[in-house]
Design an enzyme around this catalytic site. Structure first.
Site, short mmCIF file in Angstrom:
data_model
loop_
_atom_site.label_atom_id
_atom_site.label_comp_id
_atom_site.label_asym_id
_atom_site.label_seq_id
_atom_site.Cartn_x
_atom_site.Cartn_y
_atom_site.Cartn_z
N LYS A 92 0.87 -1.18 0.00
CA LYS A 92 0.00 0.00 0.00
C LYS A 92 0.89 1.21 0.00
O LYS A 92 1.84 1.30 0.79
CB LYS A 92 -0.88 -0.02 1.27
N GLN A 113 7.36 3.87 3.77
CA GLN A 113 5.97 3.43 3.82
C GLN A 113 5.79 2.15 4.65
O GLN A 113 4.77 1.97 5.30
CB GLN A 113 5.48 3.19 2.38
N LYS A 116 5.62 3.32 8.28
CA LYS A 116 4.42 4.16 8.46
C LYS A 116 3.18 3.28 8.52
O LYS A 116 2.35 3.41 9.41
CB LYS A 116 4.34 5.12 7.26
N LYS A 128 5.39 1.76 -3.19
CA LYS A 128 5.29 3.13 -3.72
C LYS A 128 5.54 3.06 -5.22
O LYS A 128 6.20 2.14 -5.70
CB LYS A 128 6.36 4.03 -3.07
N GLY A 167 -2.81 8.24 -4.16
CA GLY A 167 -2.18 9.45 -4.69
C GLY A 167 -0.93 9.85 -3.93
O GLY A 167 -0.59 9.27 -2.90
N ASP A 168 -0.22 10.81 -4.46
CA ASP A 168 0.92 11.45 -3.80
C ASP A 168 1.13 12.74 -4.60
O ASP A 168 0.20 13.21 -5.28
CB ASP A 168 2.16 10.52 -3.83
N THR A 212 -4.43 13.33 5.39
CA THR A 212 -3.01 13.47 5.71
C THR A 212 -2.77 14.79 6.46
O THR A 212 -2.09 14.81 7.50
CB THR A 212 -2.15 13.41 4.44
N ASN A 243 -2.27 19.00 -1.61
CA ASN A 243 -3.28 18.28 -0.84
C ASN A 243 -2.99 18.29 0.66
O ASN A 243 -3.85 18.65 1.47
CB ASN A 243 -3.39 16.84 -1.36
N SER A 380 -6.85 5.60 3.86
CA SER A 380 -6.92 4.73 2.67
C SER A 380 -7.30 3.32 3.10
O SER A 380 -8.10 2.65 2.43
CB SER A 380 -5.56 4.67 1.96
P1 NDP Z 1 0.66 17.83 -4.08
O1 NDP Z 1 1.12 17.53 -5.43
O2 NDP Z 1 -0.80 17.99 -3.84
O3 NDP Z 1 1.38 19.15 -3.52
C1 NDP Z 1 2.75 19.23 -3.44
C2 NDP Z 1 3.14 20.60 -2.96
O4 NDP Z 1 4.53 20.60 -2.71
C3 NDP Z 1 2.88 21.69 -3.98
O5 NDP Z 1 2.60 22.89 -3.32
C4 NDP Z 1 4.21 21.77 -4.71
O6 NDP Z 1 4.47 23.02 -5.33
C5 NDP Z 1 5.19 21.51 -3.60
N1 NDP Z 1 6.41 20.87 -4.16
C6 NDP Z 1 6.49 19.68 -4.81
N2 NDP Z 1 7.75 19.43 -5.21
C7 NDP Z 1 8.46 20.49 -4.81
C8 NDP Z 1 9.82 20.83 -4.92
N3 NDP Z 1 10.70 20.03 -5.55
N4 NDP Z 1 10.21 22.01 -4.37
C9 NDP Z 1 9.33 22.81 -3.72
N5 NDP Z 1 8.02 22.53 -3.59
C10 NDP Z 1 7.60 21.41 -4.13
O7 NDP Z 1 1.27 16.67 -3.14
P2 NDP Z 1 0.81 16.21 -1.70
O8 NDP Z 1 0.30 17.35 -0.92
O9 NDP Z 1 -0.05 15.01 -1.88
O10 NDP Z 1 2.18 15.68 -1.08
C11 NDP Z 1 3.07 16.53 -0.35
C12 NDP Z 1 4.01 15.69 0.49
O11 NDP Z 1 3.25 14.88 1.41
C13 NDP Z 1 4.90 14.70 -0.27
O12 NDP Z 1 6.11 14.55 0.41
C14 NDP Z 1 4.11 13.40 -0.17
O13 NDP Z 1 4.94 12.26 -0.33
C15 NDP Z 1 3.60 13.51 1.26
N6 NDP Z 1 2.45 12.69 1.57
C16 NDP Z 1 1.27 12.82 0.88
C17 NDP Z 1 0.19 12.06 1.23
C18 NDP Z 1 -1.15 12.25 0.61
O14 NDP Z 1 -2.12 11.68 1.11
N7 NDP Z 1 -1.28 13.03 -0.45
C19 NDP Z 1 0.27 11.01 2.28
C20 NDP Z 1 1.53 11.03 3.01
C21 NDP Z 1 2.57 11.81 2.63
P3 NDP Z 1 4.43 23.14 -6.92
O15 NDP Z 1 2.98 23.05 -7.27
O16 NDP Z 1 5.06 24.44 -7.20
O17 NDP Z 1 5.22 21.97 -7.46
#
Ligand code: NDP
Length: 448
Positions: A92, A113, A116, A128, A167-168, A212, A243, A380
């Site tokens: 997962k 993961q 976690k 992943k 998603g991620d 999250t 997200n 999830s």
């Molecule tokens: P999204 O794609 O919804 O959002 C990502 C955010 O991070 C955007 O604001 C993006 O900005 C910014 N970002 C991404 N890459 C970079 C970078 N290289 N430098 C600076 N800013 C960056 O992703 P999520 O919110 O889903 O995920 C965010 C984090 O949380 C990740 O580490 C993910 O692995 C982790 N996570 C997510 C989960 C989930 O349920 N979605 C669960 C557990 C962990 P921009 O649009 O400018 O790229």
């Protein structure tokens, strides 16, 4: 051989066999460091090649993803799925679509993961996947054609009892919809439990979108309670505006905090009077625009700082919710000087090892990602439970389950840290508690 040299030997071997994967090395190194005290106390965990097996994925898939863009040109991306460990349940873990994706990034995320998912207390293994495809600037049709091509290969390797992606970064409701549609078409089955993060009318769970971010705030609240404090009146920085960040900001404000800064990869905004979550959701989720657009439309003292460092802002709580290694040692020092007292990682490994040391040396309460962002995968798993029983739960009930899971995770990592003589060290507590459950299952199941 001493435990220290045993761990160094494992790690040296891992570096040689997995060259050019710095994020994977970083994630493993942090866990191995915590395991020293476990192997010292319980040497049977060093038997049967357990640690080496844990660091080697059960299966790694890399595949070509060809698709046709709106100009009729053929584009070729690379797809990945790393099925890391299924001792506790089906693999997962999310799919990430971002140009920086490579095998090392997916392995680091898959490795995290495992622990976690173990911490959630639910029966899920770790995996992943993703692609170096960049959904940013692509039309909906292009994203759909890419997702269909990606799933045309991936569908052979997943299933509700086998591997359940979600998603991620870069993969939200739109992408999950296209992926699920193609899975259904290829398999001729409406197998709801094969993906999570689905739409609410076709098997999705309430609270999954928020989970999250909400979860990261719930665990921070638990840390605050141990000092008799709460979010009420606190100043909070939330990096990112995707997200995780949006719903972390929403929940922190609901609990009485003011979110004073947020960001995306182009810069950050200061929001001295808090964030207008409805406007932010409209800008980011509906219109898919940049955080600078939010700054232009919000007024209310909001300023955009192009290319700036969000960690220059002063706050009581920092929630890094964007991406790996976004918060380094220097930034951590600035946060501490600015009076930060709580840090919880909404993102995966957003703090560099230097930053973690700064927080720990300064006695800042620090919750690492594998505990702090586990609310997403936990919900999830609740979605999978609803799919299996053909049921759908209310928002309130699901949110209560999420809150209970985050509170249990906190108790577990807090007690484990105490048991191993590391009171308040939630990094050690998370690594050890997550490890022991998986390790016990692996030992019981033999050398496989
Ligand atoms: P999204 O794609 O919804 O959002 C990502 C955010 O991070 C955007 O604001 C993006 O900005 C910014 N970002 C991404 N890459 C970079 C970078 N290289 N430098 C600076 N800013 C960056 O992703 P999520 O919110 O889903 O995920 C965010 C984090 O949380 C990740 O580490 C993910 O692995 C982790 N996570 C997510 C989960 C989930 O349920 N979605 C669960 C557990 C962990 P921009 O649009 O400018 O790229």
């Amino acid at each position: 051989m001493s435990v220290d040299s045993q761990i160094s030997e494992y790690y040296d071997k891992l570096l040689k066999r997995n060259a050019g994967e710095p994020e994977f090395h970083q994630a493993v190194s942090e866990v191995l460091d915590s395991l020293k005290i476990v192997l010292d106390k319980d040497p049977h965990y060093a038997e049967y090649g357990l640690v080496e097996r844990l660091c080697e994925p059960e299966r790694q898939l890399i595949f070509r993803v060809p698709w046709v863009d709106d100009n009729g040109e053929v584009q070729v991306n690379r797809g990945f799925r790393v099925q890391f460990n299924s001792a506790l349940g089906p693999y997962k873990g999310g799919l990430r679509f971002h140009p920086s994706v490579n095998l090392g990034i997916i392995k680091f995320l898959g490795f995290e993961q495992i622990f976690k998912n173990s911490l959630t207390g639910l029966p899920i293994g770790g995996g992943k996947g993703g692609s170096d495809f960049d959904p940013k600037g692509k039309s909906d049709q292009e994203v759909m054609r890419f997702c269909q091509s990606f799933m045309t290969e991936l569908h052979r390797h997943i299933g509700e009892y086998r591997d359940v992606p979600a998603g991620d970064i870069g993969v939200g409701g739109r992408e999950i919809g296209f992926l699920f549609g193609q899975y259904r078409r290829l398999t001729t089955q409406h197998e709801s439990g094969v993906l999570t993060g689905k739409g609410l009318t076709w098997g999705g769970s309430l609270v999954r979108t928020e989970a999250t971010g909400f979860g990261a705030v719930y665990i921070t609240e638990e840390m605050m309670k141990t000092h008799g404090e709460s979010f009420d009146g606190a100043k909070v920085i939330v990096s990112g505006s995707g997200n995780v960040a949006i719903y972390a900001a929403a929940k922190a404000q609901e609990l009485g905090a003011t979110v004073v800064a947020m960001s995306d990869s182009s810069g950050y905004i200061t929001t001295p009077n808090g964030v207008d979550v409805d406007l932010l959701r409209d800008v980011k989720e509906v219109r898919r625009e940049r955080i600078s657009t939010y700054a232009k439309e919000a007024g209310n003292g909001v300023e955009f700082h192009e290319g700036g460092n969000i960690w220059d802002v002063q706050a009581d709580v920092a929630l890094p919710c964007a991406t790996q290694n976004e918060l380094d040692g220097e930034s951590a020092k600035k946060l501490v000087e600015g009076g930060v007292r709580y840090v919880a990682e909404g993102a995966n490994m957003p703090s560099t090892p230097d930053a973690v040391h700064v927080f720990q040396d300064s006695k800042i309460d620090f919750a690492p990602g594998k505990a702090a962002n586990a609310g997403g995968v936990a919900t999830s798993a609740l979605e999978m439970q609803q799919n299996a029983s053909r049921d759908s739960w209310s928002f309130e009930y699901t949110d209560e389950r999420l809150r209970g899971i985050m509170s249990n995770i906190f108790k577990n990592i807090d007690n484990t840290a105490k048991e191993y003589g590391r009171e308040g060290d939630y990094v050690a507590g998370s690594n050890i508690a997550g490890f022991k459950k998986v390790a016990d299952a692996m030992l019981a199941q033999g050398v496989i």
